[in-house]
Design an enzyme around this catalytic site. Structure first.
Site, PDB file in Angstrom:
ATOM      1  N   SER A   1       1.133  -9.960  -0.452  1.00 28.06           N
ATOM      2  CA  SER A   1       0.824  -8.519  -0.417  1.00 28.06           C
ATOM      3  C   SER A   1       1.175  -7.815   0.894  1.00 28.06           C
ATOM      4  O   SER A   1       1.364  -6.603   0.908  1.00 28.06           O
ATOM      5  CB  SER A   1      -0.647  -8.305  -0.751  1.00 28.06           C
ATOM      6  OG  SER A   1      -1.464  -9.019   0.153  1.00 28.06           O
TER       7      SER A   1
ATOM      8  N   LYS B   1       0.814  -1.227   0.000  1.00 23.43           N
ATOM      9  CA  LYS B   1       0.000   0.000   0.000  1.00 23.43           C
ATOM     10  C   LYS B   1       0.845   1.273   0.000  1.00 23.43           C
ATOM     11  O   LYS B   1       0.399   2.322  -0.435  1.00 23.43           O
ATOM     12  CB  LYS B   1      -0.947   0.019   1.202  1.00 23.43           C
ATOM     13  CG  LYS B   1      -2.070  -1.007   1.113  1.00 23.43           C
ATOM     14  CD  LYS B   1      -3.339  -0.366   0.660  1.00 23.43           C
ATOM     15  CE  LYS B   1      -4.579  -1.245   0.615  1.00 23.43           C
ATOM     16  NZ  LYS B   1      -4.530  -2.595   1.104  1.00 23.43           N
TER      17      LYS B   1
HETATM   18  C1  LIG Z   1      -5.237  -3.625   0.818  1.00 24.60           C
HETATM   19  C2  LIG Z   1      -4.676  -4.973   0.803  1.00 24.60           C
HETATM   20  C3  LIG Z   1      -5.087  -5.935  -0.144  1.00 24.60           C
HETATM   21  C4  LIG Z   1      -6.154  -5.648  -1.178  1.00 24.60           C
HETATM   22  O1  LIG Z   1      -5.732  -4.652  -2.090  1.00 24.60           O
HETATM   23  P1  LIG Z   1      -6.770  -3.969  -3.079  1.00 24.60           P
HETATM   24  O2  LIG Z   1      -5.953  -3.003  -3.872  1.00 24.60           O
HETATM   25  O3  LIG Z   1      -7.821  -3.299  -2.249  1.00 24.60           O
HETATM   26  O4  LIG Z   1      -7.364  -5.045  -3.901  1.00 24.60           O
HETATM   27  C5  LIG Z   1      -4.464  -7.167  -0.128  1.00 24.60           C
HETATM   28  N1  LIG Z   1      -3.510  -7.478   0.776  1.00 24.60           N
HETATM   29  C6  LIG Z   1      -3.095  -6.588   1.696  1.00 24.60           C
HETATM   30  C7  LIG Z   1      -2.034  -7.006   2.650  1.00 24.60           C
HETATM   31  C8  LIG Z   1      -3.649  -5.308   1.736  1.00 24.60           C
HETATM   32  O5  LIG Z   1      -3.226  -4.427   2.648  1.00 24.60           O
END
Ligand SMILES: *Cc1c(COP(=O)(O)O)cnc(C)c1O
Length: 323
Positions: free
Chosen positions: A307, A56
């Site tokens: 992510s 993010k």
């Molecule tokens: C925000 C987030 C997501 C989802 O991302 P989007 O762009 O809203 O689809 C996935 N994994 C983590 C760790 C996040 O912080």
């Protein structure tokens, strides 16, 4: 300009320039066990090692950097109890932009203090009495702040696409890229980058079964929502894709699949144990689709985006001991 082209690969290249030397170029990890288990070559792009612990930061910094001088001086506001809050707070402190984050008062205190620690003003509200969108709107108007949404913004999408760009540049063309999906910012950005750099690469989005709004929207080509889904993958509890991300997902993504809550926990356990990395439930969605056999693609070169890694350790201990 068609709405499908609201974000292009050129925007992702520009975002990569903005982030150079500021966002980390996160490591790509491999595992012989994973390669044997899947009969493929698998590359994990580890955004749990990104600044603030998730991808993010990429979108947040790219969006804040491009505000006008006046917007920067007055500051920004967003509502989030999660990774977007910390990302905006750090990006703001690096760029000298005041940040205000609206959070529910029952948000974990570690998240409140981490967000304050990055220099944001945190405003708490009572979930049962207050509508967070309205409160945020009112504060934005009263204080002249610019609202920065977590995914439905072209500069956010472009920033998120830089992780997949780095991955393909590092390991070469892919046959398949797996990406988790909440509001679809990371998935759209990743798909645009992957298709530009590796045109034959299939891109598949992964959601929790219990929060399958984007999967239904993708398959029916009509807008679906979920309301407060009960999944441990808190980053995927978003109600729906956005106005910008929905057409991008339809245009650039090849398929969407879902994984069960049990699959998420087993995959977290596996990645902690085998890769020795701290990953959060939402962070392992893409890996779960592969390791649990929802996606079966032998003899392929596969990219998987991990992510994020922000998780309450006592919650993890509980999950692991009961699984
Ligand atoms: C925000 C987030 C997501 C989802 O991302 P989007 O762009 O809203 O689809 C996935 N994994 C983590 C760790 C996040 O912080």
């Amino acid at each position: 300009m068609s709405q499908f082209h609201s974000v292009t690969f050129a925007d992702i290249e520009m975002a990569a320039k903005h982030l150079a030397g500021i966002a980390y170029r996160t490591p790509v990890m491999t595992s012989t066990t994973v390669n044997q288990r899947t009969n493929s070559q698998v590359f994990f792009k580890c955004e749990n090692f990104q600044r603030t612990g998730s991808f993010k930061f990429r979108g947040a910094y790219n969006a804040l950097l491009q505000l006008s001088a006046d917007q920067k001086q007055k500051g920004v506001i967003t509502f989030s109890s999660g990774n977007h809050a910390q990302a905006i707070a750090l990006a703001g402190s690096l760029l000298n932009i005041p940040t205000t984050i609206v959070m529910p008062e029952d948000a974990p205190s570690v998240k409140q203090s981490a967000t304050r620690g990055y220099g944001a003003e945190v405003i708490l509200y009572d979930r049962s009495e207050t509508n967070r969108e309205e409160l945020t709107q009112t504060l934005a108007q009263d204080r002249g702040l610019t609202m920065i949404p977590p995914y439905d913004h072209p500069h956010i999408v472009a920033g998120q696409g830089t992780a997949a760009k780095e991955l393909v540049e590092e390991v070469g063309g892919l046959d398949l890229l797996l990406v988790c999906c909440g509001g679809g910012g990371l998935l759209s950005g990743s798909a645009i980058a992957a298709k530009a750099l590796s045109p034959n690469c299939k891109v598949i989005g992964v959601e929790p079964e219990r929060a399958d709004d984007a999967t239904r929207s993708f398959h029916t080509k009509t807008f679906h929502t979920v309301n407060n889904p009960d999944t441990i993958a808190d980053g995927a509890r978003t109600p729906s894709l956005g106005k910008i991300t929905f057409p991008l997902v339809l245009n650039y993504v090849d398929d969407m699949v879902t994984v069960s809550e049990e699959a998420i926990v087993r995959t977290m356990f596996f990645l902690w144990e085998r890769l020795k990395i701290v990953v959060e439930p939402t962070g392992v969605l893409a890996a779960a689709a592969l390791l649990e056999g929802v996606i079966n693609e032998p003899d392929a070169k596969i990219g998987v985006i991990i992510s994020g890694g922000n998780v309450d350790l006592s919650q993890v201990a509980q999950l692991f001991s009961s699984s």
